[in-house]
Design a protein around this motif. Structure first.
Motif, PDB file in Angstrom:
ATOM      1  N   ARG A  78       3.312  69.218  21.229  1.00  0.00           N
ATOM      2  CA  ARG A  78       3.457  68.096  19.875  1.00  0.00           C
ATOM      3  C   ARG A  78       4.774  67.198  20.424  1.00  0.00           C
ATOM      4  O   ARG A  78       5.851  67.744  20.270  1.00  0.00           O
ATOM      5  N   TYR A  90       2.497  63.554  14.552  1.00  0.00           N
ATOM      6  CA  TYR A  90       2.905  63.937  15.954  1.00  0.00           C
ATOM      7  C   TYR A  90       1.607  63.415  16.707  1.00  0.00           C
ATOM      8  O   TYR A  90       0.851  63.207  16.274  1.00  0.00           O
ATOM      9  N   ILE A  92      -0.343  64.675  20.398  1.00  0.00           N
ATOM     10  CA  ILE A  92      -0.444  65.557  21.321  1.00  0.00           C
ATOM     11  C   ILE A  92      -0.236  64.962  22.747  1.00  0.00           C
ATOM     12  O   ILE A  92      -0.799  63.989  23.344  1.00  0.00           O
ATOM     13  N   ASP A 274       1.905  72.866  21.411  1.00  0.00           N
ATOM     14  CA  ASP A 274       0.769  72.842  20.477  1.00  0.00           C
ATOM     15  C   ASP A 274       0.170  74.228  20.138  1.00  0.00           C
ATOM     16  O   ASP A 274      -0.724  74.654  21.073  1.00  0.00           O
TER      17      ASP A 274
END
Length: 475
Positions: A78, A90, A92, A274
Motif C-alpha cells: 500500500r 492509498y 496498491i 497489503d
C-alpha cells in the motif's frame, strides 16, 4: 563549465485486460464518468480486492521479453497518500518485491547502438481522474480509471540526451504493443512517460538533483520537455542557484516546465504489505506456457531481416517499428524476392504516402502483395523506377492491379533496341552541340542527351539500355 545530462524514465503502461486489476469493472475507454467504477473501485467499506490473473501474465510476458529476473514470489504494497481521485487513501502497488527486476533494451541513436538497463517493472492500480476544466469553480472526479491495471517500468538513469530518451521510449512502446500487453494509445493514456532529469559537471560521478516531469503523452512532448528542463537547470546552476527535488509539469503551449510540488521520497508514502492480498507465486509451468506464446521479438527479427533480406541495421530497426510494419515488409519482400528494394519502397514511397494521408500501415490502400508485384516488374524490366511511381499512384487510387494499370496507362518500359536506336539517332541529330561537348570531355553533355532520349520516349525508355546504346554510338 561543460554539463552532462542524466535521464531515467518511468513508464506507466496500461495492461491490455478487459477488466481492472482488482475488480471486474471494464477498462474500456470513453465511457461516461463513473459508469465503470464498482464497489471495489470506489472503496466502499468491507470490499476486498481480487487479483486479475491476466494482469500477472502481461507482466510475465514483459519480463521474459527483456531478459529480466521474474521474482517467483512478489508482493503487493500500500502506497499511502491523499488525493481526491484516490478513494481508498492509498494505491496498491509493489515496492520491496516487484514481479520484474533487471532486463535491458537496445536503442539506436545516430547509428550508434546503446543498451539501456531496466531497474524494475511492477504491477499497480491507476488512480481516478480529476476534471478541473469542466466545472466552473469546482473539480469533478471520474473514477472510471481507478483500478485500471498498470505496469510501471523503471529504467536506470543511463540516458544522456533527449534523443536517447525518445529512442528508449519508442523501443519500449514497440515492445509492449508487439507482445500484446498494451494498446500503446498515448492519447488515451495507455502509455504515459515520467522523465527524471538532472545535470552534473562532466566528469562528476555523483548525480545532480533530479526533477521529475510527469505524464508526458507524446514522444514530441517528451523531447521538448527534457530539452527545456536541461536548459533551465543549467542556467539556474550557472546563475548561482540550486536545484530542488520536485515534480514538474510540461506545458505544450509554452514549451516550458513548471513546478507542481516538492518531490516525495519512498518513505513519505509509508509503504507496507497489503494485508488483503496474498503474495503472488509464479511456478515454472506457468512461466514456460507464457514464454511459448511469445511472438518473435523485435531484436531477433532485426537480426533475421539483416541476414535474410540484406537490409542494414538501421533499416531493420525502422522496419520493426511495429509488428504490422514488419509483417508488411516481410510479405512484400517475399512477393518480389528483393529485400533491399522492398525496404526502400516501404520506407520511402509507401511511408511518405501514408504520412501524407495520416494513415497507419494497417490502413494502407496498397497491399504488400501489390507492392511486391510492382517491385518485381522493376526487376524484370517491365517498369523503370520513374514509371513504377506512376503505377504506385494508380494502386493507391484503387485503379486495379499492377499489370492492369501498366496496360491501361501504357506504362510498359520501352526495351526494344531497334525502337530505342531510332529515338537515339534522332536525338543525336537534333543536338550536335551536346555531342561535340561530350566528345570534348564534358560528362554533363552525356546526361543531357540521356534526358532528351527519356523525354522523347515519354519516360518509357529503359535507362540502362539508353546509356549503353548512347555510349556505343558516341565512341
Amino acid at each position: 563549465m561543460k554539463w552532462e545530462t542524466v535521464i531515467g524514465l518511468e513508464v506507466h503502461t496500461q495492461l491490455a485486460t478487459k477488466s481492472k486489476i482488482f475488480s471486474g469493472s471494464s477498462t474500456a475507454f470513453g465511457a461516461a464518468p463513473n459508469t465503470q467504477a464498482n464497489a471495489v473501485d470506489i472503496a466502499l467499506p468491507g470490499v476486498l480486492p481480487v487479483l486479475n490473473k491476466g494482469a500477472v501474465e502481461c507482466a510475465i510476458k514483459f519480463g521474459l521479453a527483456i531478459g529480466a529476473t521474474l521474482n517467483r514470489v512478489n508482493v503487493f504494497d500500500r502506497k499511502n497518500y491523499f488525493y481526491p481521485d484516490l478513494p481508498k487513501g492509498y494505491q496498491i502497488s509493489q515496492l520491496a518485491k516487484p514481479i520484474v527486476e533487471g532486463g535491458a533494451l537496445k536503442i539506436v541513436v545516430d547509428g550508434e547502438e546503446k543498451t539501456i538497463h531496466l531497474t524494475r517493472a511492477h504491477m499497480e492500480e491507476d488512480a481516478g481522474k480529476s476534471l478541473h476544466e469542466d466545472f466552473h469553480g469546482m473539480t469533478g472526479i471520474d473514477l472510471n480509471r481507478a483500478g485500471t491495471p498498470l505496469l510501471e517500468i523503471v529504467s536506470e538513469p543511463e540516458m544522456r540526451s533527449s534523443a536517447e530518451a525518445v529512442a528508449y521510449a519508442r523501443a519500449l512502446h514497440t515492445l509492449v504493443t508487439w507482445i500484446g500487453i498494451c494498446d500503446g494509445n498515448m492519447q488515451e493514456g495507455s502509455f504515459r512517460v515520467d522523465a527524471n532529469v538532472s545535470v552534473r559537471p562532466v566528469g562528476q560521478t555523483e548525480f545532480g538533483t533530479r526533477r521529475e516531469i510527469k505524464n508526458l503523452n507524446s514522444f514530441r512532448f517528451l523531447q521538448q520537455a527534457i530539452d527545456y528542463e536541461v536548459r533551465w537547470q543549467i542556467e539556474t546552476l550557472e546563475d548561482g542557484g540550486r536545484i530542488e527535488q520536485a515534480t514538474v509539469l510540461f506545458d505544450p503551449d509554452t514549451g516550458e516546465t513548471r513546478m507542481m510540488r516538492s518531490k516525495e521520497d519512498a518513505h513519505d508514502y509509508r509503504y507496507f504489505p497489503d494485508p488483503d492480498l496474498l503474495p503472488v507465486k509464479l511456478d515454472e509451468p506457468w512461466i514456460e506456457s507464457v514464454r511459448a506464446a511469445l511472438p518473435e521479438l523485435p531484436a531477433a527479427m532485426q537480426v533475421r531481416f539483416q541476414n535474410d533480406y540484406g537490409v542494414s541495421a538501421y533499416d531493420a530497426t525502422v522496419l520493426t517499428g511495429s509488428r504490422a510494419l514488419a509483417d508488411y515488409f516481410e510479405a512484400t519482400a517475399r512477393a518480389c524476392g528483393q529485400g533491399k528494394l522492398a525496404a526502400n519502397w516501404v520506407m520511402g514511397e509507401l511511408s511518405a504516402a501514408l504520412n501524407k494521408a495520416e494513415l497507419d500501415i494497417a490502413q494502407s490502400p496498397v497491399s504488400a502483395t501489390q507492392l511486391g508485384t510492382l517491385i518485381a516488374r522493376i526487376q524484370d524490366g517491365t517498369l523503370s523506377g520513374k514509371l513504377a511511381k506512376q503505377v504506385f499512384e494508380g494502386l493507391w487510387e484503387g485503379a486495379g492491379e499492377v499489370d492492369a494499370i501498366i496496360e491501361a496507362r501504357g506504362l510498359k518500359q520501352m526495351s526494344d533496341s531497334g525502337e530505342l536506336e531510332k529515338i537515339i539517332d534522332e536525338v543525336l541529330a537534333a543536338n550536335p552541340k551536346s555531342v561535340e561537348e561530350f566528345r570534348a570531355g564534358k560528362e554533363k553533355a552525356f546526361n543531357a542527351l540521356v534526358g532528351q532520349v527519356m523525354k522523347a520516349s515519354r519516360g518509357k525508355a529503359n535507362p540502362t539500355q539508353v546509356n549503353e546504346l548512347l555510349k556505343s554510338k558516341l565512341q
